[in-house]
Design an enzyme around this catalytic site. Structure first.
Site, mmCIF file in Angstrom:
data_model
loop_
_atom_site.group_PDB
_atom_site.id
_atom_site.type_symbol
_atom_site.label_atom_id
_atom_site.label_comp_id
_atom_site.label_asym_id
_atom_site.label_seq_id
_atom_site.Cartn_x
_atom_site.Cartn_y
_atom_site.Cartn_z
ATOM 1 C CB ALA A 18 -0.929 -0.016 1.203
ATOM 2 C CG HIS B 43 -3.786 -9.230 -1.345
ATOM 3 N ND1 HIS B 43 -3.093 -8.436 -0.467
ATOM 4 C CD2 HIS B 43 -3.470 -10.512 -1.016
ATOM 5 C CE1 HIS B 43 -2.378 -9.197 0.363
ATOM 6 N NE2 HIS B 43 -2.581 -10.451 0.040
HETATM 7 P P1 NAD Z 1 0.474 -1.543 5.127
HETATM 8 O O1 NAD Z 1 -0.472 -0.398 5.251
HETATM 9 O O2 NAD Z 1 0.404 -2.602 6.140
HETATM 10 O O3 NAD Z 1 1.963 -0.963 5.145
HETATM 11 C C1 NAD Z 1 2.361 0.085 4.313
HETATM 12 C C2 NAD Z 1 3.799 0.445 4.684
HETATM 13 O O4 NAD Z 1 4.275 1.381 3.726
HETATM 14 C C3 NAD Z 1 3.936 1.070 6.058
HETATM 15 O O5 NAD Z 1 4.953 0.363 6.760
HETATM 16 C C4 NAD Z 1 4.349 2.519 5.770
HETATM 17 O O6 NAD Z 1 5.258 3.011 6.720
HETATM 18 C C5 NAD Z 1 4.980 2.405 4.415
HETATM 19 N N1 NAD Z 1 4.843 3.585 3.545
HETATM 20 C C6 NAD Z 1 3.726 4.325 3.341
HETATM 21 N N2 NAD Z 1 3.938 5.242 2.381
HETATM 22 C C7 NAD Z 1 5.244 5.101 1.997
HETATM 23 C C8 NAD Z 1 6.057 5.743 1.035
HETATM 24 N N3 NAD Z 1 5.590 6.742 0.270
HETATM 25 N N4 NAD Z 1 7.351 5.328 0.899
HETATM 26 C C9 NAD Z 1 7.833 4.322 1.665
HETATM 27 N N5 NAD Z 1 7.091 3.662 2.573
HETATM 28 C C10 NAD Z 1 5.817 4.047 2.732
HETATM 29 O O7 NAD Z 1 0.319 -2.097 3.654
HETATM 30 P P2 NAD Z 1 0.567 -3.581 3.087
HETATM 31 O O8 NAD Z 1 1.790 -4.162 3.683
HETATM 32 O O9 NAD Z 1 0.436 -3.471 1.628
HETATM 33 O O10 NAD Z 1 -0.669 -4.427 3.653
HETATM 34 C C11 NAD Z 1 -1.972 -3.923 3.597
HETATM 35 C C12 NAD Z 1 -2.965 -4.731 2.803
HETATM 36 O O11 NAD Z 1 -3.988 -3.828 2.439
HETATM 37 C C13 NAD Z 1 -2.436 -5.272 1.506
HETATM 38 O O12 NAD Z 1 -2.784 -6.586 1.468
HETATM 39 C C14 NAD Z 1 -3.172 -4.510 0.394
HETATM 40 O O13 NAD Z 1 -3.867 -5.431 -0.421
HETATM 41 C C15 NAD Z 1 -4.233 -3.713 1.066
HETATM 42 N N6 NAD Z 1 -4.252 -2.275 0.699
HETATM 43 C C16 NAD Z 1 -4.173 -1.916 -0.602
HETATM 44 C C17 NAD Z 1 -4.188 -0.573 -0.952
HETATM 45 C C18 NAD Z 1 -4.074 -0.195 -2.416
HETATM 46 O O14 NAD Z 1 -4.382 -1.008 -3.275
HETATM 47 N N7 NAD Z 1 -3.589 1.010 -2.716
HETATM 48 C C19 NAD Z 1 -4.303 0.416 0.038
HETATM 49 C C20 NAD Z 1 -4.406 -0.001 1.371
HETATM 50 C C21 NAD Z 1 -4.354 -1.352 1.678
#
Ligand code: NAD
Ligand code: ZN
Length: 245
Positions: free
Chosen positions: A24, A121
């Site tokens: 994400a 996912h």
């Molecule tokens: P997560 O929210 O658990 O972790 C995101 C990580 O990215 C955090 O540790 C944060 O510190 C870091 N981060 C945020 N912005 C950043 C940047 N610009 N540069 C560097 N690091 C950055 O996300 P995850 O591990 O992907 O798990 C969440 C689940 O939720 C996934 O399975 C996903 O499918 C889903 N999800 C998807 C979306 C999307 O499609 N955009 C958004 C939210 C959640």
């Protein structure tokens, strides 16, 4: 450019089978909040916790909660690929990157031009009827964009997103493709993921090389095994090294 960014650029320069494994955090610079980062969904007050809204049991009983959340996410102005999505698409075009493995469901890698995207996912722009299995896209149902539950024009059943809800299994073919790509990579860049969601997070253990880069704003359980850690925002770092690789 920082020393770490220039090491990253050098390693990319010397690699031709790169795999990017992301989450994400790759899309936060596009305006879609993550779950566990500083401004993530899990820190927001919600009537129904998002983990529940995104579970298959809850969706089966109350699909409206998912579509209300979806509409909220996609209604934001200007949600589009950012420098990270564009940089990765460019690496693939240059023949240096062989796959993006993503936990994201937003489809922004493809929108930036990436071709080989393994979506662990699923993707919220693709839909499927829970009754007859007919496939469609979000553009076929204006009511879904407006936050209302779409129903199948043929059988009237609820139409669901082609995402993996909590409580559902990942697609075996996508998993296998990700394992093969990661195991054969000469460089693995892990970015924007807290590495808290399994089995997805476990896939990075298949990497066997010595160029393991972790680009994440906050610490992860993988930090101890990374060869290079970068804490700056992914899009900003990739924008910096663009033109140097
Ligand atoms: P997560 O929210 O658990 O972790 C995101 C990580 O990215 C955090 O540790 C944060 O510190 C870091 N981060 C945020 N912005 C950043 C940047 N610009 N540069 C560097 N690091 C950055 O996300 P995850 O591990 O992907 O798990 C969440 C689940 O939720 C996934 O399975 C996903 O499918 C889903 N999800 C998807 C979306 C999307 O499609 N955009 C958004 C939210 C959640
Ligand atoms: Zn149907």
């Amino acid at each position: 450019m920082s020393d770490d960014a220039s090491t990253l650029a050098q390693w990319i320069d010397g690699s031709h089978d790169i795999v990017f494994f992301g989450g994400a955090g790759v899309s936060t610079e596009s305006g879609i909040p993550d779950f566990r980062g500083a401004k993530g969904f899990y820190h927001q007050e919600r009537e129904i916790p998002l983990e529940r809204v995104l579970s298959i049991d809850f969706f089966s009983a109350c699909p409206g909660a998912y579509y209300a959340w979806f509409a909220e996410q996609t209604a934001r102005e200007g949600v589009a690929p950012n420098a990270a999505h564009r940089f990765l698409a460019g690496l693939e075009r240059a023949g240096k990157l062989k796959a993006v493995v993503t936990q994201n469901i937003d489809g922004l890698h493809q929108a930036a031009g990436s071709k080989r995207v393994l979506e662990l996912h699923g993707n919220w722009t693709r839909l499927e009827c829970t009754g007859c299995g007919a496939r469609s896209t979000i553009d076929d149902f204006d009511e879904a964009r407006a936050g209302r539950v779409p129903h199948c024009p043929s059988c009237s059943a609820v139409v669901r997103p082609d995402i993996v809800f909590y409580g559902e299994a990942l697609d075996p073919a996508t998993l296998e493709g990700a394992v093969l790509a990661i195991a054969g990579a000469d460089m693995l860049i892990v970015g924007g993921t807290s590495l808290a969601v399994y089995p997805a997070a476990g896939l990075i253990d298949y990497y066997q090389g010595g160029r393991r880069v972790l680009m994440n704003a906050t610490p992860t359980p993988y930090d101890g095994r990374a060869d290079l850690i970068i804490r700056e925002p992914i899009g900003r770092v990739f924008a910096q090294i663009q033109g140097h690789v």
